[in-house]
Design a protein around this motif. Structure first.
Motif, PDB file in Angstrom:
ATOM      1  N   VAL A 182      -2.550  -2.413   1.987  1.00  0.00           N
ATOM      2  CA  VAL A 182      -2.332  -0.995   1.735  1.00  0.00           C
ATOM      3  C   VAL A 182      -2.994  -0.166   2.837  1.00  0.00           C
ATOM      4  CG1 VAL A 182      -2.663   0.897   0.108  1.00  0.00           C
ATOM      5  CG2 VAL A 182      -2.269  -1.426  -0.746  1.00  0.00           C
ATOM      6  N   ARG A 183      -2.264   0.801   3.346  1.00  0.00           N
ATOM      7  CA  ARG A 183      -2.830   1.750   4.312  1.00  0.00           C
ATOM      8  C   ARG A 183      -2.366   3.155   3.957  1.00  0.00           C
ATOM      9  NH1 ARG A 183       0.626   3.551   8.358  1.00  0.00           N
ATOM     10  NH2 ARG A 183       2.677   2.521   8.402  1.00  0.00           N
ATOM     11  N   VAL A 184      -3.157   4.136   4.367  1.00  0.00           N
ATOM     12  CA  VAL A 184      -2.844   5.537   4.125  1.00  0.00           C
ATOM     13  C   VAL A 184      -2.881   6.265   5.463  1.00  0.00           C
ATOM     14  CG1 VAL A 184      -3.474   7.630   2.876  1.00  0.00           C
ATOM     15  CG2 VAL A 184      -3.890   5.396   1.831  1.00  0.00           C
ATOM     16  N   ARG A 236       2.410  -3.173   2.041  1.00  0.00           N
ATOM     17  CA  ARG A 236       3.288  -4.130   2.734  1.00  0.00           C
ATOM     18  C   ARG A 236       3.034  -5.551   2.265  1.00  0.00           C
ATOM     19  NH1 ARG A 236       5.177  -4.132   8.977  1.00  0.00           N
ATOM     20  NH2 ARG A 236       5.897  -2.127   8.188  1.00  0.00           N
ATOM     21  N   TRP A 237       4.139  -6.247   1.994  1.00  0.00           N
ATOM     22  CA  TRP A 237       4.094  -7.674   1.658  1.00  0.00           C
ATOM     23  C   TRP A 237       4.572  -8.462   2.872  1.00  0.00           C
ATOM     24  CZ3 TRP A 237       8.358 -10.897  -0.901  1.00  0.00           C
ATOM     25  CH2 TRP A 237       7.875 -12.193  -1.207  1.00  0.00           C
ATOM     26  N   CYS A 238       3.689  -9.247   3.418  1.00  0.00           N
ATOM     27  CA  CYS A 238       4.027 -10.062   4.582  1.00  0.00           C
ATOM     28  C   CYS A 238       3.435 -11.451   4.370  1.00  0.00           C
ATOM     29  CB  CYS A 238       3.488  -9.433   5.863  1.00  0.00           C
ATOM     30  SG  CYS A 238       4.051 -10.264   7.372  1.00  0.00           S
ATOM     31  N   GLU A 245       8.130  -3.501   2.526  1.00  0.00           N
ATOM     32  CA  GLU A 245       7.134  -2.445   2.369  1.00  0.00           C
ATOM     33  C   GLU A 245       7.569  -1.426   1.319  1.00  0.00           C
ATOM     34  OE1 GLU A 245       4.643  -0.958   5.717  1.00  0.00           O
ATOM     35  OE2 GLU A 245       5.898   0.827   5.530  1.00  0.00           O
ATOM     36  N   ILE A 246       6.577  -0.909   0.581  1.00  0.00           N
ATOM     37  CA  ILE A 246       6.791   0.188  -0.359  1.00  0.00           C
ATOM     38  C   ILE A 246       6.025   1.396   0.164  1.00  0.00           C
ATOM     39  CG2 ILE A 246       6.744   0.898  -2.771  1.00  0.00           C
ATOM     40  CD1 ILE A 246       5.978  -2.051  -3.420  1.00  0.00           C
ATOM     41  N   ALA A 247       6.701   2.542   0.211  1.00  0.00           N
ATOM     42  CA  ALA A 247       6.068   3.759   0.712  1.00  0.00           C
ATOM     43  C   ALA A 247       5.994   4.803  -0.393  1.00  0.00           C
ATOM     44  CB  ALA A 247       6.843   4.316   1.904  1.00  0.00           C
TER      45      ALA A 247
END
Length: 332
Positions: A35-37, A46-48, A98-100
Protein backbone atom coordinates in the motif's frame (compact mmCIF):
# COMPACT_ATOMS: atom_id res chain seq x y z
CA UNK A 1 -4.87 -21.11 -15.57
CA UNK A 2 -8.56 -20.95 -16.47
CA UNK A 3 -10.98 -20.06 -13.70
CA UNK A 4 -13.59 -22.58 -12.51
CA UNK A 5 -17.32 -22.15 -13.09
CA UNK A 6 -17.94 -21.47 -9.39
CA UNK A 7 -15.69 -18.81 -7.86
CA UNK A 8 -15.09 -18.73 -4.08
CA UNK A 9 -16.39 -15.17 -3.70
CA UNK A 10 -17.00 -13.71 -0.24
CA UNK A 11 -18.38 -10.17 -0.38
CA UNK A 12 -20.68 -9.50 2.58
CA UNK A 13 -17.95 -9.31 5.25
CA UNK A 14 -16.06 -6.58 3.42
CA UNK A 15 -18.77 -3.91 3.57
CA UNK A 16 -18.17 -2.94 7.19
CA UNK A 17 -14.53 -2.10 6.49
CA UNK A 18 -15.18 0.40 3.71
CA UNK A 19 -14.89 3.15 2.69
CA UNK A 20 -13.07 4.43 5.79
CA UNK A 21 -9.47 5.25 4.82
CA UNK A 22 -7.72 3.54 7.76
CA UNK A 23 -9.84 0.41 7.51
CA UNK A 24 -9.29 0.33 3.76
CA UNK A 25 -5.53 0.05 4.20
CA UNK A 26 -5.87 -2.64 6.85
CA UNK A 27 -7.67 -5.32 4.78
CA UNK A 28 -5.44 -4.58 1.80
CA UNK A 29 -2.32 -5.13 3.88
CA UNK A 30 -3.88 -8.26 5.39
CA UNK A 31 -4.40 -9.60 1.86
CA UNK A 32 -0.69 -9.20 1.13
CA UNK A 33 -1.00 -6.06 -0.96
CA UNK A 34 1.63 -3.34 -0.83
CA UNK A 35 0.00 0.00 0.00
CA UNK A 36 1.22 3.49 -0.86
CA UNK A 37 -0.34 6.94 -0.62
CA UNK A 38 0.60 9.77 -2.98
CA UNK A 39 0.82 13.48 -2.21
CA UNK A 40 -2.82 14.06 -3.24
CA UNK A 41 -4.08 11.44 -0.78
CA UNK A 42 -4.80 8.76 -3.39
CA UNK A 43 -4.21 5.25 -2.02
CA UNK A 44 -2.86 2.42 -4.17
CA UNK A 45 -2.86 -1.23 -3.08
CA UNK A 46 -0.89 -3.54 -5.39
CA UNK A 47 -0.80 -7.33 -5.62
CA UNK A 48 2.40 -8.55 -7.21
CA UNK A 49 3.01 -12.22 -6.35
CA UNK A 50 6.48 -13.71 -7.00
CA UNK A 51 5.75 -14.98 -10.51
CA UNK A 52 4.30 -11.68 -11.69
CA UNK A 53 6.63 -9.34 -13.57
CA UNK A 54 6.80 -6.26 -11.37
CA UNK A 55 8.23 -4.22 -14.24
CA UNK A 56 5.06 -4.67 -16.32
CA UNK A 57 2.24 -2.12 -16.20
CA UNK A 58 -0.46 -3.20 -13.78
CA UNK A 59 -4.09 -4.00 -14.45
CA UNK A 60 -6.05 -1.66 -12.20
CA UNK A 61 -9.48 -1.14 -10.70
CA UNK A 62 -10.89 1.11 -7.99
CA UNK A 63 -12.98 4.22 -7.52
CA UNK A 64 -12.90 7.91 -6.73
CA UNK A 65 -14.81 8.62 -3.51
CA UNK A 66 -16.23 12.08 -2.91
CA UNK A 67 -16.93 11.32 0.76
CA UNK A 68 -17.03 8.39 3.18
CA UNK A 69 -20.63 7.56 2.21
CA UNK A 70 -20.03 7.48 -1.53
CA UNK A 71 -21.76 4.47 -3.07
CA UNK A 72 -18.86 4.03 -5.46
CA UNK A 73 -17.06 2.29 -2.59
CA UNK A 74 -18.38 -0.91 -4.13
CA UNK A 75 -15.60 -0.49 -6.68
CA UNK A 76 -13.13 -0.93 -3.84
CA UNK A 77 -15.05 -3.79 -2.23
CA UNK A 78 -15.17 -5.62 -5.55
CA UNK A 79 -11.52 -4.98 -6.36
CA UNK A 80 -10.26 -6.32 -3.06
CA UNK A 81 -12.55 -9.35 -3.15
CA UNK A 82 -11.57 -10.06 -6.76
CA UNK A 83 -7.90 -10.22 -5.77
CA UNK A 84 -8.64 -12.36 -2.73
CA UNK A 85 -10.74 -14.71 -4.87
CA UNK A 86 -7.83 -15.12 -7.27
CA UNK A 87 -5.54 -15.76 -4.31
CA UNK A 88 -7.85 -18.50 -3.00
CA UNK A 89 -7.74 -20.16 -6.40
CA UNK A 90 -3.96 -20.05 -6.55
CA UNK A 91 -4.16 -17.87 -9.66
CA UNK A 92 -0.87 -16.33 -10.74
CA UNK A 93 -1.06 -13.16 -12.84
CA UNK A 94 1.70 -12.27 -15.27
CA UNK A 95 1.59 -8.63 -14.22
CA UNK A 96 0.57 -6.77 -11.04
CA UNK A 97 -3.06 -6.04 -10.20
CA UNK A 98 -3.75 -2.77 -8.39
CA UNK A 99 -6.69 -1.19 -6.55
CA UNK A 100 -6.83 2.61 -6.39
CA UNK A 101 -8.85 4.54 -3.82
CA UNK A 102 -8.83 7.98 -5.37
CA UNK A 103 -9.49 11.33 -3.77
CA UNK A 104 -8.42 13.45 -6.75
CA UNK A 105 -8.28 11.46 -9.98
CA UNK A 106 -7.47 14.63 -11.94
CA UNK A 107 -4.02 14.49 -10.37
CA UNK A 108 -3.30 11.08 -11.85
CA UNK A 109 -0.63 10.95 -14.50
CA UNK A 110 1.10 8.33 -16.60
CA UNK A 111 3.84 7.97 -13.99
CA UNK A 112 1.30 7.24 -11.25
CA UNK A 113 -0.22 4.24 -12.91
CA UNK A 114 1.37 3.26 -16.22
CA UNK A 115 -1.59 0.91 -16.37
CA UNK A 116 -1.99 -1.92 -18.85
CA UNK A 117 -5.76 -1.48 -18.42
CA UNK A 118 -8.32 -0.07 -15.98
CA UNK A 119 -11.62 -1.83 -15.23
CA UNK A 120 -14.13 -0.04 -13.02
CA UNK A 121 -17.29 -1.34 -11.35
CA UNK A 122 -20.31 0.85 -10.62
CA UNK A 123 -24.04 0.65 -10.15
CA UNK A 124 -26.46 1.61 -12.92
CA UNK A 125 -29.51 2.58 -10.84
CA UNK A 126 -31.72 3.87 -13.67
CA UNK A 127 -33.43 0.49 -14.14
CA UNK A 128 -32.18 0.11 -17.72
CA UNK A 129 -30.48 -3.22 -17.02
CA UNK A 130 -33.66 -4.70 -15.58
CA UNK A 131 -35.62 -3.48 -18.61
CA UNK A 132 -33.15 -5.27 -20.86
CA UNK A 133 -33.26 -8.39 -18.66
CA UNK A 134 -29.51 -8.07 -18.24
CA UNK A 135 -27.43 -8.82 -15.15
CA UNK A 136 -24.48 -6.71 -16.31
CA UNK A 137 -24.00 -3.56 -18.32
CA UNK A 138 -20.85 -3.10 -20.38
CA UNK A 139 -19.94 0.51 -21.10
CA UNK A 140 -18.98 1.32 -24.67
CA UNK A 141 -18.17 4.92 -23.77
CA UNK A 142 -18.02 7.12 -20.70
CA UNK A 143 -19.98 10.32 -20.52
CA UNK A 144 -18.11 13.58 -20.08
CA UNK A 145 -19.38 16.59 -18.20
CA UNK A 146 -19.19 20.35 -18.15
CA UNK A 147 -20.32 22.65 -15.37
CA UNK A 148 -21.32 26.31 -15.57
CA UNK A 149 -22.34 28.88 -12.95
CA UNK A 150 -24.88 31.43 -14.18
CA UNK A 151 -25.54 34.75 -12.47
CA UNK A 152 -28.69 36.74 -13.29
CA UNK A 153 -28.63 40.35 -12.10
CA UNK A 154 -31.75 42.51 -11.97
CA UNK A 155 -33.24 44.98 -9.49
CA UNK A 156 -34.86 44.36 -6.15
CA UNK A 157 -37.99 46.13 -5.02
CA UNK A 158 -41.13 45.89 -2.96
CA UNK A 159 -43.35 43.06 -4.18
CA UNK A 160 -46.47 45.13 -3.69
CA UNK A 161 -45.18 48.42 -5.02
CA UNK A 162 -43.33 47.75 -8.29
CA UNK A 163 -45.71 47.30 -11.28
CA UNK A 164 -45.17 44.23 -13.43
CA UNK A 165 -44.01 46.19 -16.54
CA UNK A 166 -41.32 47.92 -14.47
CA UNK A 167 -39.87 44.82 -12.85
CA UNK A 168 -36.37 43.46 -13.39
CA UNK A 169 -37.04 40.20 -11.55
CA UNK A 170 -33.88 38.07 -11.55
CA UNK A 171 -35.76 34.95 -10.45
CA UNK A 172 -38.29 35.11 -13.28
CA UNK A 173 -35.46 35.59 -15.79
CA UNK A 174 -33.59 32.64 -14.27
CA UNK A 175 -36.74 30.51 -14.43
CA UNK A 176 -37.24 31.33 -18.10
CA UNK A 177 -33.61 30.52 -18.81
CA UNK A 178 -33.86 27.20 -16.98
CA UNK A 179 -36.96 26.31 -18.99
CA UNK A 180 -35.04 27.12 -22.18
CA UNK A 181 -32.20 24.89 -21.00
CA UNK A 182 -34.60 21.98 -20.57
CA UNK A 183 -36.10 22.52 -24.04
CA UNK A 184 -32.69 22.69 -25.70
CA UNK A 185 -31.57 19.52 -23.91
CA UNK A 186 -34.73 17.64 -24.91
CA UNK A 187 -34.24 18.62 -28.55
CA UNK A 188 -30.58 17.55 -28.65
CA UNK A 189 -29.72 14.99 -31.35
CA UNK A 190 -27.70 13.04 -28.76
CA UNK A 191 -29.91 10.77 -26.65
CA UNK A 192 -27.22 10.73 -23.97
CA UNK A 193 -27.16 14.48 -23.34
CA UNK A 194 -28.57 15.57 -19.99
CA UNK A 195 -28.90 19.04 -18.49
CA UNK A 196 -29.36 19.47 -14.75
CA UNK A 197 -29.70 22.53 -12.55
CA UNK A 198 -27.67 21.42 -9.57
CA UNK A 199 -27.97 24.46 -7.26
CA UNK A 200 -29.79 27.79 -7.02
CA UNK A 201 -29.45 30.80 -4.69
CA UNK A 202 -31.11 34.20 -4.72
CA UNK A 203 -30.59 37.62 -3.14
CA UNK A 204 -32.49 38.86 -1.26
CA UNK A 205 -34.29 35.69 -0.23
CA UNK A 206 -37.12 37.11 1.85
CA UNK A 207 -40.88 37.51 1.53
CA UNK A 208 -42.24 40.64 -0.07
CA UNK A 209 -39.09 41.45 -2.02
CA UNK A 210 -38.29 41.03 -5.71
CA UNK A 211 -35.00 39.11 -6.08
CA UNK A 212 -32.19 41.19 -7.53
CA UNK A 213 -29.70 38.37 -8.09
CA UNK A 214 -29.97 34.65 -8.77
CA UNK A 215 -27.12 32.20 -9.28
CA UNK A 216 -27.57 28.65 -10.47
CA UNK A 217 -25.27 25.82 -11.51
CA UNK A 218 -25.77 23.87 -14.72
CA UNK A 219 -24.35 20.39 -15.34
CA UNK A 220 -24.20 19.10 -18.93
CA UNK A 221 -23.35 15.45 -19.61
CA UNK A 222 -22.93 13.77 -22.98
CA UNK A 223 -21.00 11.08 -24.83
CA UNK A 224 -20.27 13.58 -27.60
CA UNK A 225 -18.12 16.55 -26.63
CA UNK A 226 -18.96 18.50 -29.79
CA UNK A 227 -22.69 18.16 -29.26
CA UNK A 228 -22.38 19.08 -25.58
CA UNK A 229 -20.42 22.19 -26.49
CA UNK A 230 -22.95 23.17 -29.17
CA UNK A 231 -25.81 22.83 -26.67
CA UNK A 232 -23.84 24.89 -24.15
CA UNK A 233 -23.36 27.64 -26.74
CA UNK A 234 -27.07 27.60 -27.60
CA UNK A 235 -27.93 27.87 -23.90
CA UNK A 236 -25.68 30.87 -23.46
CA UNK A 237 -27.14 32.59 -26.51
CA UNK A 238 -30.70 31.97 -25.32
CA UNK A 239 -29.81 33.28 -21.87
CA UNK A 240 -28.47 36.51 -23.30
CA UNK A 241 -31.57 36.89 -25.48
CA UNK A 242 -33.81 36.50 -22.43
CA UNK A 243 -31.72 38.97 -20.43
CA UNK A 244 -31.81 41.55 -23.21
CA UNK A 245 -35.58 41.30 -23.57
CA UNK A 246 -36.11 41.60 -19.81
CA UNK A 247 -33.58 44.37 -19.28
CA UNK A 248 -31.32 42.30 -17.02
CA UNK A 249 -27.81 40.91 -17.17
CA UNK A 250 -26.83 37.24 -17.36
CA UNK A 251 -23.22 36.11 -17.04
CA UNK A 252 -21.75 32.63 -16.83
CA UNK A 253 -18.50 30.99 -15.84
CA UNK A 254 -17.28 27.51 -16.70
CA UNK A 255 -16.56 25.56 -13.51
CA UNK A 256 -15.14 22.37 -14.97
CA UNK A 257 -15.07 20.25 -18.12
CA UNK A 258 -14.24 16.61 -18.74
CA UNK A 259 -14.40 15.26 -22.26
CA UNK A 260 -16.08 11.91 -22.81
CA UNK A 261 -13.97 8.85 -23.57
CA UNK A 262 -14.43 5.69 -25.59
CA UNK A 263 -13.88 2.43 -23.76
CA UNK A 264 -11.08 0.25 -25.10
CA UNK A 265 -12.22 -2.60 -27.35
CA UNK A 266 -9.80 -5.12 -25.82
CA UNK A 267 -11.16 -4.36 -22.35
CA UNK A 268 -14.74 -4.54 -23.63
CA UNK A 269 -13.96 -7.93 -25.17
CA UNK A 270 -12.50 -9.16 -21.88
CA UNK A 271 -15.62 -8.08 -19.97
CA UNK A 272 -17.88 -9.75 -22.53
CA UNK A 273 -15.89 -12.97 -22.24
CA UNK A 274 -16.08 -12.79 -18.45
CA UNK A 275 -19.87 -12.46 -18.63
CA UNK A 276 -20.12 -15.35 -21.08
CA UNK A 277 -17.92 -17.55 -18.89
CA UNK A 278 -20.18 -16.76 -15.92
CA UNK A 279 -23.30 -17.39 -18.05
CA UNK A 280 -24.57 -13.85 -17.41
CA UNK A 281 -26.70 -11.84 -19.80
CA UNK A 282 -25.06 -8.51 -20.62
CA UNK A 283 -26.11 -5.32 -22.39
CA UNK A 284 -24.00 -2.61 -23.98
CA UNK A 285 -24.63 0.87 -22.61
CA UNK A 286 -22.80 4.03 -21.51
CA UNK A 287 -21.01 4.79 -18.25
CA UNK A 288 -21.99 7.82 -16.20
CA UNK A 289 -20.47 9.68 -13.23
CA UNK A 290 -17.05 8.10 -13.60
CA UNK A 291 -14.39 10.80 -13.10
CA UNK A 292 -11.69 8.24 -12.34
CA UNK A 293 -12.24 6.37 -15.62
CA UNK A 294 -12.15 9.62 -17.60
CA UNK A 295 -8.89 10.58 -15.90
CA UNK A 296 -7.27 7.19 -16.47
CA UNK A 297 -8.46 7.18 -20.10
CA UNK A 298 -5.93 9.95 -20.79
CA UNK A 299 -3.11 7.43 -20.58
CA UNK A 300 -4.49 3.87 -20.38
CA UNK A 301 -7.22 1.65 -21.88
CA UNK A 302 -10.39 1.69 -19.77
CA UNK A 303 -13.57 -0.34 -19.40
CA UNK A 304 -16.54 -0.28 -17.07
CA UNK A 305 -18.75 -3.00 -15.58
CA UNK A 306 -22.22 -1.88 -14.46
CA UNK A 307 -24.55 -3.72 -12.10
CA UNK A 308 -28.21 -2.92 -11.33
CA UNK A 309 -27.79 -2.02 -7.64
CA UNK A 310 -25.72 -2.52 -4.52
CA UNK A 311 -27.40 -5.55 -2.95
CA UNK A 312 -25.23 -8.51 -2.01
CA UNK A 313 -26.57 -10.38 -5.05
CA UNK A 314 -25.66 -7.50 -7.38
CA UNK A 315 -22.26 -7.16 -5.77
CA UNK A 316 -21.62 -10.89 -6.11
CA UNK A 317 -22.29 -10.66 -9.85
CA UNK A 318 -20.05 -7.61 -10.16
CA UNK A 319 -17.21 -9.26 -8.28
CA UNK A 320 -17.44 -12.37 -10.45
CA UNK A 321 -17.28 -10.38 -13.69
CA UNK A 322 -14.50 -8.16 -12.36
CA UNK A 323 -12.51 -11.17 -11.12
CA UNK A 324 -12.68 -12.92 -14.47
CA UNK A 325 -11.88 -9.71 -16.36
CA UNK A 326 -8.85 -8.89 -14.21
CA UNK A 327 -7.62 -12.45 -14.58
CA UNK A 328 -7.82 -12.24 -18.38
CA UNK A 329 -6.18 -8.84 -18.63
CA UNK A 330 -3.43 -9.73 -16.15
CA UNK A 331 -2.20 -12.54 -18.42
CA UNK A 332 -2.25 -10.53 -21.64
Amino acid sequence: MSLPDDLPIQTAALRAALPDEADWRTPCAAAGLSVRVDAAGNTFARWCPPRADASQPAVATGAQLEDQDDDRAIGLVAGLEAIQTLQRLGFEPSRPIEIARLVRSDDLAQSDGAYHAWVGLQTEPSGKLEKQNASVGIAMSIIGSAGYRFRVTGEDGDAGAVPMPDRRDALCAAAETIHAIEQLARSSPSIDLTATIARMDMIPAKPGTIPSEVTFDLELHDTEAQNRNQVAEAIHQEGHTIALRRGLKITSEKQHARDPAACDQAVIDAIEQACDDADLRWWKTVGRSTPEALSVARFAPVGLVLIPGDTDADLHVGVEVLTRTLAQLSTM
